[in-house]
Design a protein around this motif. Structure first.
Motif, PDB file in Angstrom:
ATOM      1  N   VAL B  54       0.752  -1.137  -0.007  1.00  0.00           N
ATOM      2  CA  VAL B  54      -0.054   0.005   0.001  1.00  0.00           C
ATOM      3  C   VAL B  54       0.988   1.283  -0.007  1.00  0.00           C
ATOM      4  N   THR B  56       4.808   2.792  -1.811  1.00  0.00           N
ATOM      5  CA  THR B  56       5.862   2.637  -2.690  1.00  0.00           C
ATOM      6  C   THR B  56       7.126   2.928  -1.955  1.00  0.00           C
ATOM      7  N   GLU B  74      -0.011  -5.511  -7.859  1.00  0.00           N
ATOM      8  CA  GLU B  74      -1.662  -5.165  -7.872  1.00  0.00           C
ATOM      9  C   GLU B  74      -2.355  -6.128  -7.150  1.00  0.00           C
ATOM     10  N   TYR B  77      -2.441  -7.794  -2.261  1.00  0.00           N
ATOM     11  CA  TYR B  77      -3.436  -7.695  -1.453  1.00  0.00           C
ATOM     12  C   TYR B  77      -4.211  -9.173  -1.461  1.00  0.00           C
ATOM     13  N   LEU B  87      -4.457   1.136  10.843  1.00  0.00           N
ATOM     14  CA  LEU B  87      -5.745   0.446  10.029  1.00  0.00           C
ATOM     15  C   LEU B  87      -7.107   0.991  10.887  1.00  0.00           C
ATOM     16  N   VAL B  88      -8.036   1.770   9.925  1.00  0.00           N
ATOM     17  CA  VAL B  88      -9.119   2.017  10.532  1.00  0.00           C
ATOM     18  C   VAL B  88     -10.490   1.504   9.908  1.00  0.00           C
ATOM     19  N   TYR B  90     -14.475   0.844   8.820  1.00  0.00           N
ATOM     20  CA  TYR B  90     -15.480   1.836   8.657  1.00  0.00           C
ATOM     21  C   TYR B  90     -16.320   1.855   9.742  1.00  0.00           C
ATOM     22  N   ARG B 104     -17.243  -9.475   0.124  1.00  0.00           N
ATOM     23  CA  ARG B 104     -17.780  -9.199  -1.160  1.00  0.00           C
ATOM     24  C   ARG B 104     -16.781  -8.659  -2.107  1.00  0.00           C
ATOM     25  N   ILE B 105     -15.927  -7.433  -1.576  1.00  0.00           N
ATOM     26  CA  ILE B 105     -15.274  -6.528  -2.590  1.00  0.00           C
ATOM     27  C   ILE B 105     -13.976  -7.562  -2.680  1.00  0.00           C
ATOM     28  N   ARG B 106     -13.371  -8.504  -1.881  1.00  0.00           N
ATOM     29  CA  ARG B 106     -12.410  -9.141  -2.480  1.00  0.00           C
ATOM     30  C   ARG B 106     -12.965 -10.154  -3.359  1.00  0.00           C
TER      31      ARG B 106
ATOM     32  N   LYS C   3     -16.547  -6.606  -7.999  1.00  0.00           N
ATOM     33  CA  LYS C   3     -15.443  -5.930  -6.949  1.00  0.00           C
ATOM     34  C   LYS C   3     -16.073  -4.471  -6.828  1.00  0.00           C
ATOM     35  N   ILE C   7     -17.697  -2.119  -4.145  1.00  0.00           N
ATOM     36  CA  ILE C   7     -17.067  -0.829  -3.601  1.00  0.00           C
ATOM     37  C   ILE C   7     -18.208   0.144  -3.817  1.00  0.00           C
ATOM     38  N   GLY C  77      -8.901   7.751   7.639  1.00  0.00           N
ATOM     39  CA  GLY C  77      -7.953   7.041   7.547  1.00  0.00           C
ATOM     40  C   GLY C  77      -8.538   5.515   7.161  1.00  0.00           C
ATOM     41  N   THR C  78      -9.502   5.403   6.560  1.00  0.00           N
ATOM     42  CA  THR C  78      -9.787   4.208   6.129  1.00  0.00           C
ATOM     43  C   THR C  78      -9.516   3.796   4.608  1.00  0.00           C
ATOM     44  N   LEU C  80      -6.532   2.878   3.896  1.00  0.00           N
ATOM     45  CA  LEU C  80      -5.497   1.994   4.139  1.00  0.00           C
ATOM     46  C   LEU C  80      -6.319   0.687   4.281  1.00  0.00           C
ATOM     47  N   ILE C  81      -7.244   0.490   4.647  1.00  0.00           N
ATOM     48  CA  ILE C  81      -8.156  -0.775   4.847  1.00  0.00           C
ATOM     49  C   ILE C  81      -8.737  -1.181   3.344  1.00  0.00           C
ATOM     50  N   LEU C  82      -9.188  -0.135   2.582  1.00  0.00           N
ATOM     51  CA  LEU C  82      -9.608  -0.127   1.133  1.00  0.00           C
ATOM     52  C   LEU C  82      -8.332  -0.649   0.218  1.00  0.00           C
ATOM     53  N   SER C  83      -7.355   0.042   0.481  1.00  0.00           N
ATOM     54  CA  SER C  83      -6.330  -0.632  -0.503  1.00  0.00           C
ATOM     55  C   SER C  83      -5.787  -1.843  -0.154  1.00  0.00           C
ATOM     56  N   LEU C  84      -6.170  -2.423   1.157  1.00  0.00           N
ATOM     57  CA  LEU C  84      -5.763  -3.751   1.558  1.00  0.00           C
ATOM     58  C   LEU C  84      -6.920  -4.796   0.956  1.00  0.00           C
ATOM     59  N   ILE C  85      -7.924  -4.345   0.494  1.00  0.00           N
ATOM     60  CA  ILE C  85      -8.850  -5.451   0.076  1.00  0.00           C
ATOM     61  C   ILE C  85      -9.237  -5.441  -1.335  1.00  0.00           C
ATOM     62  N   ALA C  86      -8.864  -4.546  -2.245  1.00  0.00           N
ATOM     63  CA  ALA C  86      -9.083  -4.249  -3.717  1.00  0.00           C
ATOM     64  C   ALA C  86      -7.825  -3.672  -4.361  1.00  0.00           C
ATOM     65  N   ASN C  87      -7.710  -4.120  -5.709  1.00  0.00           N
ATOM     66  CA  ASN C  87      -6.604  -3.386  -6.478  1.00  0.00           C
ATOM     67  C   ASN C  87      -7.095  -1.944  -7.027  1.00  0.00           C
ATOM     68  N   ILE C  89      -7.581  -0.296  -9.531  1.00  0.00           N
ATOM     69  CA  ILE C  89      -8.344   0.111 -10.666  1.00  0.00           C
ATOM     70  C   ILE C  89      -9.811  -0.014 -10.163  1.00  0.00           C
ATOM     71  N   ARG C 219      -1.304   4.974  -4.467  1.00  0.00           N
ATOM     72  CA  ARG C 219      -0.081   4.407  -3.710  1.00  0.00           C
ATOM     73  C   ARG C 219       0.965   5.492  -3.225  1.00  0.00           C
TER      74      ARG C 219
END
Lengths: 129, 214, 220
Positions: B54, B56, B74, B77, B87-88, B90, B104-106, C3, C7, C77-78, C80-87, C89, C219
């Motif tokens: 997450v 670079t 890419e 994850y 980490l926060v 929702y 679901r998103i994964r 996905k 989102i 601050g969310t 971070l979690i979003l980029s941990l669960i999806a690519n 694009i 990123r």
């Protein structure tokens, strides 16, 4: 990954060309040749001289103003303007009408008059002083 | 049984002109557990974020190799689970809703029963329908664990794993690391000496950040 | 594909609960439109003024509302979690989809308000107007989403958005005003063919460029 940037780059360049080409076309062009105005049927700014002999008709109730214009080659066309007669119309040396030619008439959305300058003719005399 | 390797070569990170670490080299294979330690500000969390894909890196490079195939940046994850103080989740959703959304998103198929199972594991099952906003810091730490293990990752990145946790929570982390899939990798960034039991090798980041002073 | 939808779904249900954007948007529209209404009084302004004012309201409501998607994520601050669960694009397209729905919703409200409150705002060529409406909303959503992503990573969030959005959205707004004017005069659609081609090119360029640069922005 590399292929994605390559394809994306090509798409962007192509459409950027298309965008600029069409962007230049969107500007309304000046046209002093009425035969072209009558043929194209596109929105343009036609410049010409008012044909005094044919006079003009003014309909205040329906807010229309009808007159004839002629260009340098003596082509004439009828102009219908939805609005009132501009000031100084009679003494104008040149008239610019914005609109398009349709069904044998030029439908104007805007009429501009170019009037002879008050100072015209004086220029030569006063230049020396 | 998968085979996963993480190779880190000459990794460097700077924030603007401030050097965090430089010349970091290590390699870990399936089944290995590594402790990363260092003073406050030595870059433990930064390294964790970089390895989670997450953030670079500034120079050098790192690569996950899954069954002899390089993992695309890419897709990191998909194989990584991260627990971090940064980490926060929702907080307008409940714990259950958060996990359901993440699944679901994964794009992984998970029944409500399976999600409840994970909630039971981290000890949040009773409060699963409360908004995350109402959670205590320890409970928030627990829900982070749930989101990190939801997709059964091969790589577990734990940044300050036991912060805010009670004894019961610490036991859970002990078990999680102990029983973590035998083909996976665990990296633990910590300063707590009691956490050192989680791994065999220790890397001290202090050795990597005063190499050069600009 | 799924996905992207989820989102979008996350943002949508979050919006339903938190109302980050929608309240601000609706209030803005009501204030803007009623200000125009009161200042005009019983006078009738020329048609092209209405076309301009219509898109000005759309432009500013887009600026005040559409940046929320990324900025709220970054502020809480969310991200971070979003980029941990999806690519990246999927994240971009999911957010884009959300902004697209939002702008369509707001823009429909603005259109209805205009038609209801201003008699002079009379569309004679609906075909032309609706096409401009579609393409325009798409373009506004695409550029606002990527601009929102850029400013969410910057330190001066508030002021940067209009500064960045204005030059990017200007060609779009100009074309939209031209087409709307023409649609109000009842001119046929091929009169503004060049304007439409500019719109299409703009939309394609915006969405392609955004997809290409988004993961670099996202990123850090």
């Amino acid at each position: 990954m590399k292929a994605r940037y390559f394809i994306g780059g090509i798409i962007i360049v192509l459409f950027l060309g298309l965008l600029f080409y069409n962007f230049t076309r969107t500007n309304i062009e000046y046209e002093s040749d009425f035969s072209k105005v009558m043929q194209s049927g596109k929105v343009c700014k036609a410049t010409g001289v008012w044909v005094k002999e044919k006079s003009f008709e003014e309909d205040i109730k329906n807010r229309t103003f009808v007159f004839y214009l002629r260009d340098a080659k003596n082509n004439q066309m009828k102009v219908i303007y939805r609005g009132t007669k501009p000031n100084n119309f009679e003494i104008a040396t040149n008239v610019v009408v914005t609109g398009k030619f349709e069904d044998g008439v030029f439908h104007a959305t805007d009429v501009l008059t170019k009037c002879p300058s008050k100072y015209e003719g004086q220029n030569i005399n006063t230049s020396g002083s | 049984m998968n085979k996963i390797d993480l190779i880190v070569t000459n990794l460097k990170k700077t924030f603007n002109r401030r050097l965090v670490f430089d010349g970091l080299n290590f390699e870990i294979k399936s089944g290995e557990k590594l402790i990363i330690t260092g003073k406050n500000g030595s870059g433990k969390s930064t390294l964790m974020k970089i390895l989670a894909g997450v953030l670079t890196e500034s120079a050098g490079f790192f690569q996950y190799i899954l069954n002899d195939k390089k993992v695309d940046r890419e897709n990191i994850y998909q194989i990584v689970g991260l627990v971090s103080p940064y980490l926060v989740l929702y907080d307008e959703f409940t714990a259950f809703e958060n996990l359901k959304l993440f699944a679901r998103i994964r794009n992984i198929k998970m029944s409500d029963e399976e999600i409840n199972q994970i909630l039971k594991k981290v000890g949040l099952f009773d409060r699963r329908n409360d908004l995350v906003r109402t959670y205590s810091s320890g409970m928030k730490q627990r829900i982070k664990y749930a989101s990190a293990i939801l997709h059964n990752p091969l790589v577990l990145l734990l940044d300050e794993p036991t912060s805010n946790l009670d004894l019961d929570g610490k036991n859970f982390v002990d078990e999680l690391v102990e029983d973590f899939r035998s083909d996976g990798i665990v990296l633990v960034a910590t300063n707590e000496s009691q956490d050192f039991k989680y791994g065999q090798n220790i890397i001290n980041l202090d050795n990597f950040h005063n190499i050069q002073v600009k | 594909m799924k996905k992207i939808y989820y989102i979008f779904y996350k943002d949508f249900s979050s919006e339903l609960r938190m109302r980050f954007a929608i309240n601000a948007l609706i209030m803005f529209v009501i204030v803007a439109v009623s200000t125009i209404l009161f200042s005009l009084g019983s006078e009738n302004a020329p048609q092209n003024v209405y076309a301009g004012m219509f898109w000005v309201v759309v432009f500013f409501s887009a600026m005040s509302g559409l940046s929320r998607t990324f900025v709220s994520e970054e502020e809480r601050g969310t991200s971070l979690i979003l980029s941990l669960i999806a690519n990246p694009i999927s994240i971009f397209l999911g957010k884009f989809l959300f902004n697209l729905v939002l702008i369509f919703f707001i823009n429909s409200i603005i259109t209805m308000l205009y038609m209801f409150l201003f008699q002079e705002f009379l569309i004679k060529n609906w075909m032309s107007f609706l096409l401009a409406f579609l393409l325009g909303n798409f373009g506004i959503a695409a550029s606002s989403t990527i601009i929102a992503a850029i400013i969410s990573k910057a330190n001066v969030k508030g002021t940067l958005y209009p500064v960045l959005a204005f030059p990017v959205l200007l060609p779009l707004i100009l074309m939209l005003i031209e087409i709307t004017k023409s649609a109000m005069e009842g001119n046929p659609i091929n009169d503004v063919e060049a304007e439409f081609l500019v719109l299409v090119s703009y939309d394609v360029i915006m969405i392609t460029a955004s997809i290409l640069v988004f993961d670099i922005i996202w990123r850090d």
